[in-house]
Motif scaffolding. Structure first.
Motif, PDB file in Angstrom:
ATOM      1  N   LEU A 130       0.827  -1.208   0.000  1.00 54.78           N
ATOM      2  CA  LEU A 130       0.000   0.000   0.000  1.00 54.78           C
ATOM      3  C   LEU A 130       0.862   1.259   0.000  1.00 54.78           C
ATOM      4  O   LEU A 130       0.576   2.210  -0.736  1.00 54.78           O
ATOM      5  CB  LEU A 130      -0.943  -0.004   1.200  1.00 54.78           C
ATOM      6  N   ALA A 131       1.890   1.273   0.815  1.00 47.55           N
ATOM      7  CA  ALA A 131       2.781   2.433   0.883  1.00 47.55           C
ATOM      8  C   ALA A 131       3.469   2.678  -0.463  1.00 47.55           C
ATOM      9  O   ALA A 131       3.690   3.826  -0.853  1.00 47.55           O
ATOM     10  CB  ALA A 131       3.819   2.247   1.991  1.00 47.55           C
ATOM     11  N   SER A 132       3.780   1.606  -1.189  1.00 48.77           N
ATOM     12  CA  SER A 132       4.417   1.746  -2.500  1.00 48.77           C
ATOM     13  C   SER A 132       3.435   2.222  -3.560  1.00 48.77           C
ATOM     14  O   SER A 132       3.802   2.980  -4.463  1.00 48.77           O
ATOM     15  CB  SER A 132       5.004   0.405  -2.947  1.00 48.77           C
ATOM     16  N   LEU A 133       2.179   1.789  -3.454  1.00 46.79           N
ATOM     17  CA  LEU A 133       1.186   2.135  -4.477  1.00 46.79           C
ATOM     18  C   LEU A 133       0.630   3.548  -4.325  1.00 46.79           C
ATOM     19  O   LEU A 133       0.293   4.185  -5.322  1.00 46.79           O
ATOM     20  CB  LEU A 133       0.034   1.126  -4.450  1.00 46.79           C
ATOM     21  N   ARG A 134       0.520   4.047  -3.105  1.00 45.85           N
ATOM     22  CA  ARG A 134      -0.098   5.368  -2.890  1.00 45.85           C
ATOM     23  C   ARG A 134       0.556   6.477  -3.714  1.00 45.85           C
ATOM     24  O   ARG A 134      -0.150   7.220  -4.402  1.00 45.85           O
ATOM     25  CB  ARG A 134      -0.106   5.714  -1.404  1.00 45.85           C
ATOM     26  N   PRO A 135       1.871   6.636  -3.681  1.00 49.33           N
ATOM     27  CA  PRO A 135       2.438   7.732  -4.485  1.00 49.33           C
ATOM     28  C   PRO A 135       2.301   7.482  -5.989  1.00 49.33           C
ATOM     29  O   PRO A 135       2.137   8.429  -6.757  1.00 49.33           O
ATOM     30  CB  PRO A 135       3.905   7.795  -4.074  1.00 49.33           C
ATOM     31  N   LEU A 136       2.303   6.219  -6.399  1.00 48.93           N
ATOM     32  CA  LEU A 136       2.120   5.919  -7.817  1.00 48.93           C
ATOM     33  C   LEU A 136       0.691   6.234  -8.271  1.00 48.93           C
ATOM     34  O   LEU A 136       0.462   6.564  -9.430  1.00 48.93           O
ATOM     35  CB  LEU A 136       2.431   4.449  -8.098  1.00 48.93           C
ATOM     36  N   ALA A 137      -0.256   6.148  -7.337  1.00 51.04           N
ATOM     37  CA  ALA A 137      -1.659   6.431  -7.631  1.00 51.04           C
ATOM     38  C   ALA A 137      -1.997   7.898  -7.391  1.00 51.04           C
ATOM     39  O   ALA A 137      -3.147   8.295  -7.541  1.00 51.04           O
ATOM     40  CB  ALA A 137      -2.555   5.533  -6.769  1.00 51.04           C
ATOM     41  N   GLY A 138      -1.003   8.697  -6.984  1.00 50.40           N
ATOM     42  CA  GLY A 138      -1.239  10.106  -6.729  1.00 50.40           C
ATOM     43  C   GLY A 138      -1.898  10.358  -5.396  1.00 50.40           C
ATOM     44  O   GLY A 138      -2.562  11.367  -5.199  1.00 50.40           O
ATOM     45  N   ARG A 139      -1.745   9.446  -4.470  1.00 49.44           N
ATOM     46  CA  ARG A 139      -2.310   9.594  -3.125  1.00 49.44           C
ATOM     47  C   ARG A 139      -1.198   9.904  -2.153  1.00 49.44           C
ATOM     48  O   ARG A 139      -0.045   9.593  -2.378  1.00 49.44           O
ATOM     49  CB  ARG A 139      -3.022   8.294  -2.673  1.00 49.44           C
ATOM     50  N   ARG A 140      -1.590  10.482  -1.030  1.00 52.16           N
ATOM     51  CA  ARG A 140      -0.572  10.777  -0.016  1.00 52.16           C
ATOM     52  C   ARG A 140      -0.140   9.491   0.681  1.00 52.16           C
ATOM     53  O   ARG A 140      -0.885   8.536   0.768  1.00 52.16           O
ATOM     54  CB  ARG A 140      -1.068  11.801   0.976  1.00 52.16           C
ATOM     55  N   THR A 141       1.071   9.505   1.151  1.00 52.66           N
ATOM     56  CA  THR A 141       1.635   8.315   1.806  1.00 52.66           C
ATOM     57  C   THR A 141       1.334   8.305   3.273  1.00 52.66           C
ATOM     58  O   THR A 141       0.941   9.257   3.861  1.00 52.66           O
ATOM     59  CB  THR A 141       3.159   8.259   1.585  1.00 52.66           C
TER      60      THR A 141
END
Length: 141
Positions: A130-141
């Motif tokens: 989840l931590a890896s995907l959030r910035p790739l999805a444009g979400r905050r970490t």
């Protein structure tokens, strides 16, 4: 470089496998994946007390505005949402999830979350994923 060393290639393969699983999961609901995403987004916004217009819904789901408009019409035809004229701006349409849409969203979200759990169980560290995907999805970490 081997394919197994290419993050883009691996993401592509994983995404295709995941999309096939989600398509199968949503089949009993007669929803496409994008219909599900927009209905679930409307459900989440409604839960938070937000009555969005189509632009707000598109921004929440990160979907194309014109495509969102077409899908919203299909969801309205299915009786899952209603488009209502905004009292403050008669040119705008506010979206309201119907009782049928709310029930469908809740059941579909539960099914998709279960499918996600089964699919992503292969990842050894869910929180790191989840931590890896959030910035790739444009979400905050």
């Amino acid at each position: 470089m081997d394919p197994d060393d290419s993050p883009g290639y691996l993401l592509w393969r994983a995404t295709l496998r995941w999309q096939r699983q989600i398509t199968a999961t949503l089949a009993p609901f007669s929803l496409t994946h994008v219909q599900f995403v927009l209905l679930a987004s409307l459900w989440w916004l409604d839960r938070d007390g937000v009555r969005p217009n189509q632009l707000t819904l598109a921004q929440h789901a990160d979907t194309d505005v014109k495509m969102t408009s077409q899908v919203v019409r299909r969801l309205e035809d299915k009786g899952l949402l209603v488009r209502e004229t905004d009292a403050a701006d008669t040119r705008a349409k506010r979206l309201r999830i119907t009782d049928q849409g709310r029930a469908m969203a809740e059941a579909a979200i539960k099914a998709v979350e279960s499918a996600d759990g089964a699919f992503f169980a292969a990842a050894p560290d869910q929180q790191a994923l989840l931590a890896s995907l959030r910035p790739l999805a444009g979400r905050r970490t």
